[in-house]
Design an enzyme around this catalytic site. Structure first.
Site, mmCIF file in Angstrom:
data_model
loop_
_atom_site.group_PDB
_atom_site.id
_atom_site.type_symbol
_atom_site.label_atom_id
_atom_site.label_comp_id
_atom_site.label_asym_id
_atom_site.label_seq_id
_atom_site.Cartn_x
_atom_site.Cartn_y
_atom_site.Cartn_z
ATOM 1 N N ILE A 19 0.852 -1.200 0.000
ATOM 2 C CA ILE A 19 0.000 0.000 0.000
ATOM 3 C C ILE A 19 0.884 1.245 0.000
ATOM 4 O O ILE A 19 0.603 2.230 -0.684
ATOM 5 C CB ILE A 19 -0.939 0.005 1.229
ATOM 6 N N CYS A 382 -15.363 -17.604 -12.178
ATOM 7 C CA CYS A 382 -14.473 -18.720 -12.504
ATOM 8 C C CYS A 382 -14.995 -20.049 -11.938
ATOM 9 O O CYS A 382 -15.917 -20.606 -12.480
ATOM 10 C CB CYS A 382 -13.028 -18.414 -12.088
ATOM 11 N N GLU A 406 -12.773 -32.136 -12.704
ATOM 12 C CA GLU A 406 -11.771 -31.755 -11.697
ATOM 13 C C GLU A 406 -12.170 -32.294 -10.320
ATOM 14 O O GLU A 406 -11.331 -32.668 -9.517
ATOM 15 C CB GLU A 406 -11.672 -30.212 -11.621
ATOM 16 N N HIS A 508 -12.265 -13.319 -14.903
ATOM 17 C CA HIS A 508 -12.152 -12.638 -13.609
ATOM 18 C C HIS A 508 -12.219 -11.130 -13.813
ATOM 19 O O HIS A 508 -11.185 -10.494 -14.025
ATOM 20 C CB HIS A 508 -10.802 -12.939 -12.966
ATOM 21 N N GLU A 510 -12.535 -8.932 -11.655
ATOM 22 C CA GLU A 510 -11.927 -8.181 -10.538
ATOM 23 C C GLU A 510 -10.524 -7.666 -10.840
ATOM 24 O O GLU A 510 -10.100 -6.646 -10.295
ATOM 25 C CB GLU A 510 -11.904 -9.024 -9.258
HETATM 26 N N1 GLN Z 1 -10.498 -24.922 -10.806
HETATM 27 C C1 GLN Z 1 -11.132 -24.338 -11.957
HETATM 28 C C2 GLN Z 1 -10.297 -24.499 -13.214
HETATM 29 O O1 GLN Z 1 -9.112 -24.735 -13.136
HETATM 30 C C3 GLN Z 1 -11.453 -22.885 -11.705
HETATM 31 C C4 GLN Z 1 -10.228 -22.036 -11.579
HETATM 32 C C5 GLN Z 1 -10.489 -20.718 -10.918
HETATM 33 O O2 GLN Z 1 -11.486 -20.528 -10.235
HETATM 34 N N2 GLN Z 1 -9.578 -19.784 -11.104
HETATM 35 O O3 GLN Z 1 -10.804 -24.380 -14.287
#
Ligand code: GLN
Length: 548
Positions: A19, A382, A406, A508, A510
């Site tokens: 920061i 994600c 997964e 993402h 963010e």
């Molecule tokens: N585990 C999932 C993948 O590899 C999602 C990855 C994540 O949330 N960044 O696709």
């Protein structure tokens, strides 16, 4: 001539160097200077990608697909930069490159040593970071604490830079904790003195000392720090606890730090302008509304695991004059005690973040189901996106036991599956689908309403994706895939238009969220949460009649 500011830390880690470094950059930007930032992480890993977020915080993803330390996220948010993987140096990257050069025969028969070969590599990379973007100043944050064994070659390299680049082009800032003893309510400078001494032992005399303290330090403490640090009182500053970290550059600037740095480095900066930063800080400090968000995650015990997501939610909140209270809930709780999922009714919205591996996934799926069935605003990112697809497949499309391969490689319906190019990859580091990719949004969709354009560019980090074999059945049951990769083969967003707000993305948002310019999906989510709480109609009415 590029100038360099080196930031080191003492007493303990997590003292707020990230920061502080970002804040210095902000004060320079306010004076129309162009900074860039390098983060040094003295660990041996090549990058943060192979590290457990539960121990090191989130992995920040850069546009060019770097898996970087989370401090790069702070630099990007504060300075609105797009940094590259080269802006994050680790012992791993430095040694790899030195060893590759040695194998290549570049050292012409010499004995390869820490000084000069490793230190030269470090200096060259720091200088390259400035040169490559035409920066006025390179801020270099040295991770860890002064005195760590791994940090020594880096400190030696920055020590040499004073000699090579000149006094007027280099500045050392040292930040250390000044605790307040609760028994006597006394500010204690001894640990700081020790860390300054440790730095001097290495050959670096700080030009600026920043006391990191819960409160503004008193005059006596400041005098002591200056005396023992061998610097004038005018070069001692205090970074005290602020209501929001975005205030820190303003607080330090008020103490004269920005002017001091510019003077010391010979920059003529008569005016300064923090632009919309102050407006953003005011919006953070004086919200009109409040929402309570349930973040259902796997690393809930360490909020740094979700720092970019947390900040993106806050950016979204500030844009709606709304304070965002986030409860970090352990997803496994909903597995152990399924009834607890009802507690979500106490929240204004449910957010399911990124994640890896099976732990907690059934809990996240339960939370997603609850929000869908109870029309609670929902945002999934994600893994949150993938688990929402699984939840819908199981509970709406009738694909019992649908899952991601997964989580369960033997699932009868692998609605989420390994990406084809991931098959056969065994090396873990830097092999996911990473960085910025183009996404095309359907015109008549919530996604389009949120982002306001058909073509967007967002960052990624995943190995699995929606299995195209199940698109038709999911669509038939009402799940809409409104954002896709440019070849149309990768699903990037889902939505349920009948719901008040139900949106999830493979990407993402963010990582590109900025104060005053929130990620559209986060902004949309928070604005839905507050509108619903206030009993208003949904903010993004989705006329779906012509939807394909
Ligand atoms: N585990 C999932 C993948 O590899 C999602 C990855 C994540 O949330 N960044 O696709």
């Amino acid at each position: 001539m590029v100038k360099y500011i080196f930031v080191t830390g003492g007493v303990l880690s997590s003292v707020g160097k990230g920061i502080l470094t970002s804040s210095i950059g902000k004060m320079l930007q306010a004076r129309s200077l162009k900074p860039t930032v390098v983060k040094i992480d003295p660990y041996v890993n090549i990058d943060a990608g192979t590290m457990n977020p539960y121990m090191h915080g989130e992995v920040f993803v850069t546009d060019d697909g770097g898996e970087a330390d989370l401090d790069l996220g702070w630099y990007e948010r504060f300075l609105d930069l797009s940094l590259k993987q080269d802006n994050n140096l680790t012992t791993g990257t430095i040694y790899r490159s030195v060893i590759e050069k040695e194998r290549h025969g570049d050292f012409l028969g010499r004995c390869v040593q820490i000084v000069p070969h490793v230190t030269n590599e470090i200096k060259n990379r720091i200088k390259y970071a400035g040169r490559s973007v035409n920066a006025d100043i390179v801020l270099v944050e040295v991770g860890g604490t002064v005195g760590d064994i791994e940090g020594l070659p880096f400190l030696e390299a920055i020590r040499q830079m004073r000699v090579e680049e000149g006094y007027e082009n280099t500045l050392y800032v040292h930040v250390a904790l000044v605790p307040i003893l609760d028994v006597t309510n006394e500010m204690k400078t001894k640990p700081l003195q020790h860390s300054v001494n440790e730095l001097r032992r290495i050959g670096i005399q700080p030009d600026i000392i920043v006391a990191r303290s819960p409160q503004m330090i008193d005059a006596e403490t400041l005098r002591k720090i200056a005396l023992f640090g061998t610097i004038p009182e005018s070069s001692v500053f205090c970074s005290y606890n602020a209501e929001t970290v975005y205030q820190v550059p303003l607080l330090l600037d008020k103490q004269g730090m920005g002017d001091f740095i510019c003077q010391r480095l010979g920059f003529k900066c008569d005016t300064k302008d923090f632009g919309s930063w102050q407006t953003f800080v005011d919006a953070m400090l004086h919200p009109e509304h409040e929402v309570n968000i349930a973040l259902v995650g796997k690393y809930a015990g360490l909020t740094d695991s979700y720092v970019s997501m947390t900040e993106a939610l806050r950016h979204g909140g500030a844009a709606c004059k709304t304070k965002v209270n986030i409860s970090y809930l352990e997803a496994e709780k909903f597995e152990r005690e399924p009834n607890c999922v009802k507690e979500l009714q106490n929240f204004d919205g449910v957010f399911v973040p990124y994640g890896f591996g099976p732990r907690g996934t059934e809990g996240k799926i339960a939370a997603t189901k609850y929000s869908r069935e109870n029309n609670l605003p929902f945002l999934g990112i994600c893994y949150g996106f993938q688990l929402a697809v699984i939840e819908f497949a199981r509970n709406v499309a009738g694909l019992t036991d649908a899952n991601s391969s997964e989580i369960n490689p033997d699932t009868p319906y692998p609605v989420i599956d390994l990406m084809p190019e991931q098959r056969g990859i065994e090396i873990k580091g830097a092999t996911m689908r990473l960085g910025t990719h183009k996404i095309l949004l359907e015109k008549n969709s919530l996604a389009y309403q949120l982002f306001g354009q058909q073509e967007i560019h967002e960052r990624h980090r995943h190995r699995f994706e929606v299995n195209l074999d199940y698109i038709d059945v999911l669509k038939q049951h009402g799940l809409q895939f409104t954002g896709k990769s440019s070849d149309g083969l990768r699903m990037e967003t889902i939505e349920l238009p009948d719901k008040y707000f139900y949106f999830a993305s493979q990407f993402h948002g963010e990582f590109k969220s900025r104060p005053g310019r929130p990620s559209p999906e986060y902004f949309g989510f928070i604005s839905a949460c507050i509108n619903k709480k206030l009993g208003k109609p949904k903010p993004f009415p989705n006329n779906n009649s012509s939807f394909q």
